[in-house]
Write a protein that holds these residues in place. Structure first.
Motif, short mmCIF file in Angstrom:
data_model
loop_
_atom_site.label_atom_id
_atom_site.label_comp_id
_atom_site.label_asym_id
_atom_site.label_seq_id
_atom_site.Cartn_x
_atom_site.Cartn_y
_atom_site.Cartn_z
N TYR A 29 -3.56 -5.70 -0.89
CA TYR A 29 -3.25 -4.43 -1.18
C TYR A 29 -4.10 -3.41 -0.54
O TYR A 29 -5.27 -3.61 -0.43
CB TYR A 29 -3.42 -4.11 -2.73
N PHE A 30 -3.65 -2.37 0.05
CA PHE A 30 -4.53 -1.14 0.78
C PHE A 30 -4.81 -0.27 -0.37
O PHE A 30 -4.22 0.18 -1.10
CB PHE A 30 -3.75 -0.75 1.66
N GLU A 31 -6.07 0.08 -0.42
CA GLU A 31 -6.67 1.08 -1.44
C GLU A 31 -7.68 2.06 -0.54
O GLU A 31 -7.81 1.77 0.19
CB GLU A 31 -7.36 0.44 -2.39
N GLY B 103 0.91 -1.05 -0.13
CA GLY B 103 0.07 -0.15 0.04
C GLY B 103 0.84 1.23 0.09
O GLY B 103 2.04 1.22 0.43
#
Length: 456
Positions: free
Chosen positions: A234-236, A96
């Motif tokens: 994944y960080f979004e 991220g």
């Protein structure tokens, strides 16, 4: 003494070259070759070289295929993304943007696990005082959490003996003594990831690794890192928005494209139990160019608002701008709308936005986008209780999408009264309180739109 050799390694694929070139011939990336000093052939090889996991040959029939045991993390949203919890011996990579909440999530998760599990938090980029200050803000100051502040891979491996869960923050700061290159280089990242994977597979430790991303959104370092680990998360999320989304792009122990929704507060990341509520906007009065769609992220149906703005263009080449979906697909849908529904937008600027910052890659957005564009063009609002989803083909046919029953069930639960879907997505049994308007071809879109807006 043997001298070190000068080599050039591609930062994207890890390919080695004897001299610098503007383009990597292995993967085609431009300006990705960086010089590093490689040890001579007589130097010590990396400790991970030659490791092959299982040493004895076994037969498929004799191997156990039972469901892996799971270790709940204490977070329903994170467990959903992982497929039910942490699997012993698994390696999870969490990527991220800087400051998006990777360290916060890992610290909160490990503090909960420390109550009943032997854990270790290893940090190579923050001091113990910095971690303690973050724990204080997250109201975790009384957690009995072992810390190791060291960037040496060998020290982390020794300290992890006897642990059940290990957190490494981050992989780009680790240094393996067997590799003669700087921290964060392709060789170091690959070697450290391989050694941590060996630790997980041989001792059953669950390893959680934090990884930085580049400006393009890809994991910094070689892409081979994603192939080594078992799960890639994944960080979004937009930095201006309090909401964060954790999405699974690879999971050997569960389904991909699952997502967990969190809200960033002063006390850390909080779970969002009803994600559809944050993506829907209740307008004070009817608004043209807005409709609700149902998307399916992994196994979870989500409702979000699709907005479209159609305006006369002063340009010879009208603009098509899409946020949250593929822009080239928007151009294709407008061409199909002209050919099969007789609605011409070749002299109009068209802007489409999926509210909430969520990026949707599935084709179920096709039908809602066309309905929203038609509503904005004619300046006729659609009723607030109307929902839509469906794929549109080049021949004008409305194709079914997966999970239609789940999407319709979520819509009925949230109080929607009508749903415009493809004919093959129409349920076999009526859903209480939900009227289904089934479309087979875009030629009938104008009639359905007139029926919706006349009865609004």
């Amino acid at each position: 003494m043997a001298r070190d050799r000068s080599q050039f390694r591609c930062a994207e694929c890890g390919a080695l070259f004897a001299q610098w070139a503007g383009q990597c011939t292995a993967c085609g990336a431009w300006n990705s070759l960086a010089e590093h000093r490689a040890p001579s052939r007589a130097a010590e090889r990396p400790a991970s070289a030659g490791w092959s996991g299982e040493r004895a040959i076994t037969h498929l029939r004799a191997a156990s295929a039972g469901a892996p045991a799971r270790l709940p993390t204490g977070s329903t949203e994170l467990d959903r993304v992982l497929g039910g919890g942490l699997v012993p011996g698994s390696v999870v990579l969490l990527g991220g943007d800087p400051g998006i909440g990777k360290s916060t999530l890992l610290l909160q998760t490990l503090a909960r696990l420390a109550q009943s599990t032997r854990v270790l938090y290893a940090s190579g980029e923050e001091s113990a005082a910095q971690i303690a200050a973050r724990a204080q803000r997250l109201q975790l100051g009384d957690a009995d959490l072992p810390l190791l502040i060291d960037a040496r891979l060998e020290a982390i491996l020794d300290a992890a003996a006897g642990c059940e869960v290990l957190v490494v923050d981050s992989i780009q700061t680790l240094v393996a003594e067997a590799v003669a290159s700087a921290a964060g280089s392709v060789a170091q990242v690959r070697e450290c990831a391989a050694r941590l994977t060996r630790l997980a597979k041989t001792s059953g430790v669950s390893v959680l690794i934090a990884g930085h991303v580049t400006k393009e959104g890809a994991l910094a370092g070689p892409r081979v890192l994603e192939h080594i680990v078992d799960t890639v998360l994944y960080f979004e999320g937009d930095s201006s928005s309090p909401y964060r989304i954790v999405r699974a792009f690879k999971n050997r122990f569960g389904s991909v494209n699952e997502l967990g929704v969190f809200a960033m507060t002063e006390a850390g990341l909080k779970e969002v139990s009803n994600p559809s509520a944050i993506f829907l906007t209740r307008h004070a009065r009817p608004v043209a160019g807005s409709i609700t769609m149902a998307t399916l992220e992994g196994t979870r149906p989500l409702l979000l608002e699709v907005q479209a703005l159609v305006e006369s263009s002063p340009l010879g080449n009208p603009r098509r701008l899409a946020l949250g979906m593929d822009g080239s697909r928007l151009a294709m849908l407008l061409a199909v709308l002209h050919r099969h529904a007789g609605v011409a937008l070749f002299d109009q600027d068209v802007y489409v936005n999926l509210v909430g910052g969520l990026k949707v890659t599935e084709t179920a957005t096709d039908l809602p986008v066309l309905l929203a564009a038609l509503s904005s063009l004619r300046n006729r609002p659609l009723p607030a209780d109307v929902l839509s989803f469906g794929e549109v083909g080049l021949a004008g046919e409305v194709r079914p999408v997966r999970g239609g029953q789940e999407r319709l069930g979520e819509a009925a639960k949230l109080g929607f009264k009508r749903a415009v879907v493809g004919k093959l997505n129409a349920p076999r049994k009526p859903i209480a309180g939900l009227e289904i308007l089934a479309l087979e071809h875009l030629g009938d879109l104008a009639d359905v739109f007139a029926r919706l807006t006349d009865g609004a």
